[in-house]
Enzyme design. Structure first.
Site, PDB file in Angstrom:
ATOM      1  N   HIS A 103      52.040  54.540 101.100  1.00  0.00           N
ATOM      2  CA  HIS A 103      51.050  53.458 101.025  1.00  0.00           C
ATOM      3  C   HIS A 103      50.768  52.914 102.415  1.00  0.00           C
ATOM      4  O   HIS A 103      51.675  52.479 103.108  1.00  0.00           O
ATOM      5  CB  HIS A 103      51.572  52.321 100.142  1.00  0.00           C
ATOM      6  CG  HIS A 103      51.452  52.609  98.681  1.00  0.00           C
ATOM      7  ND1 HIS A 103      51.365  51.632  97.725  1.00  0.00           N
ATOM      8  CD2 HIS A 103      51.403  53.784  98.008  1.00  0.00           C
ATOM      9  CE1 HIS A 103      51.253  52.193  96.533  1.00  0.00           C
ATOM     10  NE2 HIS A 103      51.284  53.491  96.675  1.00  0.00           N
ATOM     11  N   TYR A 118      49.465  41.734  95.485  1.00  0.00           N
ATOM     12  CA  TYR A 118      50.229  40.486  95.443  1.00  0.00           C
ATOM     13  C   TYR A 118      49.234  39.368  95.171  1.00  0.00           C
ATOM     14  O   TYR A 118      48.279  39.200  95.940  1.00  0.00           O
ATOM     15  CB  TYR A 118      50.912  40.217  96.788  1.00  0.00           C
ATOM     16  CG  TYR A 118      52.067  41.150  97.096  1.00  0.00           C
ATOM     17  CD1 TYR A 118      51.849  42.433  97.602  1.00  0.00           C
ATOM     18  CD2 TYR A 118      53.383  40.739  96.886  1.00  0.00           C
ATOM     19  CE1 TYR A 118      52.919  43.277  97.883  1.00  0.00           C
ATOM     20  CE2 TYR A 118      54.453  41.580  97.170  1.00  0.00           C
ATOM     21  CZ  TYR A 118      54.217  42.850  97.671  1.00  0.00           C
ATOM     22  OH  TYR A 118      55.268  43.677  97.943  1.00  0.00           O
ATOM     23  N   PRO A 134      62.498  38.939  96.197  1.00  0.00           N
ATOM     24  CA  PRO A 134      61.902  40.277  96.293  1.00  0.00           C
ATOM     25  C   PRO A 134      60.467  40.318  96.824  1.00  0.00           C
ATOM     26  O   PRO A 134      59.922  41.400  97.040  1.00  0.00           O
ATOM     27  CB  PRO A 134      61.954  40.790  94.841  1.00  0.00           C
ATOM     28  CG  PRO A 134      62.089  39.578  93.996  1.00  0.00           C
ATOM     29  CD  PRO A 134      62.776  38.539  94.799  1.00  0.00           C
ATOM     30  N   LYS A 191      62.293  43.508 100.684  1.00  0.00           N
ATOM     31  CA  LYS A 191      63.173  43.712 101.838  1.00  0.00           C
ATOM     32  C   LYS A 191      64.640  43.998 101.486  1.00  0.00           C
ATOM     33  O   LYS A 191      65.394  44.482 102.337  1.00  0.00           O
ATOM     34  CB  LYS A 191      63.145  42.467 102.744  1.00  0.00           C
ATOM     35  CG  LYS A 191      61.834  42.282 103.467  1.00  0.00           C
ATOM     36  CD  LYS A 191      61.735  43.208 104.664  1.00  0.00           C
ATOM     37  CE  LYS A 191      60.343  43.329 105.213  1.00  0.00           C
ATOM     38  NZ  LYS A 191      59.558  44.441 104.680  1.00  0.00           N
ATOM     39  N   TYR A 205      55.921  43.547 106.920  1.00  0.00           N
ATOM     40  CA  TYR A 205      55.966  44.282 105.655  1.00  0.00           C
ATOM     41  C   TYR A 205      56.435  45.723 105.873  1.00  0.00           C
ATOM     42  O   TYR A 205      57.238  46.244 105.089  1.00  0.00           O
ATOM     43  CB  TYR A 205      54.590  44.259 104.969  1.00  0.00           C
ATOM     44  CG  TYR A 205      54.678  44.683 103.515  1.00  0.00           C
ATOM     45  CD1 TYR A 205      54.985  43.756 102.523  1.00  0.00           C
ATOM     46  CD2 TYR A 205      54.482  46.014 103.143  1.00  0.00           C
ATOM     47  CE1 TYR A 205      55.102  44.139 101.196  1.00  0.00           C
ATOM     48  CE2 TYR A 205      54.592  46.412 101.820  1.00  0.00           C
ATOM     49  CZ  TYR A 205      54.898  45.467 100.848  1.00  0.00           C
ATOM     50  OH  TYR A 205      55.024  45.864  99.538  1.00  0.00           O
TER      51      TYR A 205
END
Ligand code: RFL
Ligand code: PHB
Length: 395
Positions: A72, A202, A294, A298, A385
């Site tokens: 991704h 998200y 979460p 990580k 990220y």
């Protein structure tokens, strides 16, 4: 029984550490409280940073991940009926993440570990007790069947998760614990339906956070923020999908394919760090030493950096007699841990509903609007990220 490194816990941290040690001809014994099926059935992480991917390759367990993992190069944030793609690769010089379930990764690790002559696994090891680690005489006492046994070793790696025995064995005056428990949890559902989008979504919504993730092109993993007093049984499938869709812009909710949940559970959210991570000959690794909510994906990736540092330090000790890296382990690992604790807390704080005061949601929307309007804002999300680099001087 005797070995070089005694490992408590056969989750991803313990298994990966054992493999990296074995490839350097260092022997270990893993004491796991449950059986293999139990450990493999836990549905948890899904997003692997490059550091974790590299570690699995080094551990020679990456064949299936390299074949089946989904690369991704972006994520989508939705808020206020907007959707904004954060171009992870474009903002970080080509970095990406790999979506591959922790369940699969654990299975790959067990397949390798159980064939490995340098590693012995004791399943159903009960009442594991690390002793003597402060006096240079480390031992692991444990029970299998009706028998109490003792494992002598040079070093102990506590890879036994947040509720394990290793951190609990440290004298209270030697350890400082920093903790924040969030006033909500995540209800997660796994279903054999195609993901609603080809990247993760998200979502900040006034009813609460939502996340659309996946395990493959045919398996969806989704989460919604729920109250701490709620139970998974309060959420029949229809109610879950309805609530998830309500928290997404129409472009996604209209496209959602729903189906029966294969798994449904609620996880609490917590930030936690223990300092230091070394106590004589005992080292804390992964969730045994730290927990993050979460939201930033990580937890497992931090376990990977701990394992990288500790395996490097142990190899330097056994091959070159060096103890300098063992001495630096805690400090170096904690630097990356605190960076991820900060990012996970921050991403949680701008995407979740904390109270009923509408001003909080308005301020979150203003912050997300600003971040998306700024290359610096997008870059800070993307860099964190995809994962911050490992310490290059730790060799
Ligand atoms: P684990 O996986 O908890 O494994 C510990 C092992 O130790 C055993 N054990 C004991 N054995 C012997 N004696 C004892 N006294 C013992 N006590 C425990 C346990 O049976 C177990 O086998 O810790 P480890 O190896 O450090 O791995 C950490 C990861 O599991 C964890 O950080 C991640 O799952 C966190 N996480 C995520 N991380 C990511 O990097 N990316 C993600 O996308 C992501 N998503 C998540 C997550 C965690 C979640 N939950 C449920 C907390 C999503 C969720 C919902
Ligand atoms: C998951 O797929 O389980 C997942 C993905 C991203 C997160 C957390 C969990 O931030």
């Amino acid at each position: 029984m005797q070995t070089q490194v005694g490992i408590i816990g056969g989750g991803p941290s313990g298994l990966c550490l054992a493999r990296l040690l074995s490839l350097a001809n260092i022997q270990s014994v893993i004491l796991e409280r449950h059986d293999r099926a139990y450990v493999e059935a836990r549905i948890r992480a899904g997003v692997l940073e490059q550091g974790m991917v590299d570690l699995l390759r080094k551990a020679e367990v990456s064949e299936r991940m390299d074949r089946e993992g989904l690369v991704h190069s972006g994520i989508t944030l939705t808020f206020d009926d907007r959707f904004e793609r954060v171009d992870l690769a474009g903002l970080t010089g080509g970095k990406h993440v790999v979506v591959y379930g922790q369940t699969e990764l654990t299975r790959d690790l067990y397949d390798a570990v159980l064939k490995d002559a340098n590693i012995q696994v004791v399943f159903n090891a009960k009442d594991v007790s690390p002793v003597g680690f402060l006096d240079d005489r480390p031992n692991l006492e444990f029970t299998t069947g009706a028998q109490r046994r003792k494992l002598r070793c040079d070093y102990i790696a506590g890879c036994d998760g947040y509720h394990g025995a290793s951190r609990a064995a440290v004298p209270r005056e030697m350890i400082v614990e920093y903790e924040r428990v969030y006033p909500f949890g995540w209800l997660g559902v796994l279903a054999d339906t195609p993901p609603v989008h080809d990247e993760l979504i998200y979502s900040n919504h006034k009813r609460g956070f939502a996340l659309c993730s996946m395990r493959s092109h045919t398996r969806t993993r989704c989460y919604i923020q729920v109250g701490l007093d709620e139970k998974a049984s309060d959420w029949p499938d229809e109610r879950f999908w309805y609530e998830l869709c309500t928290r997404l812009p129409a472009r996604f909710s209209d496209a959602m394919v729903t189906g029966p949940a294969i798994e449904k559970s609620i996880a609490p959210l917590r930030s936690f760090v223990a300092e230091p991570l070394r106590f004589g000959r005992l080292f804390l690794v992964g969730d045994a030493g730290h927990i993050v909510p979460p939201t930033g994906a990580k937890g497992l990736n931090l376990a990977a950096s701990d394992v990288h540092y500790l395996s490097t330090a142990l190899v330097a000790f056994y091959h070159q007699g060096r103890t300098d890296l063992l001495k630096r382990y805690s400090q170096v690992a904690l630097r990356r841990i605190w960076a991820a604790v900060r990012f996970s807390w921050w991403l949680t704080s701008i995407t979740h509903k904390f109270g009923s005061d509408p001003i909080e949601h308005k301020i979150q929307l203003a912050e997300l609007d600003y971040l998306m309007s700024s290359t610096a804002g997008r870059t800070t999300i993307a860099e964190n990220y995809v994962g911050l680099p490992f310490e290059p001087t730790f060799v």
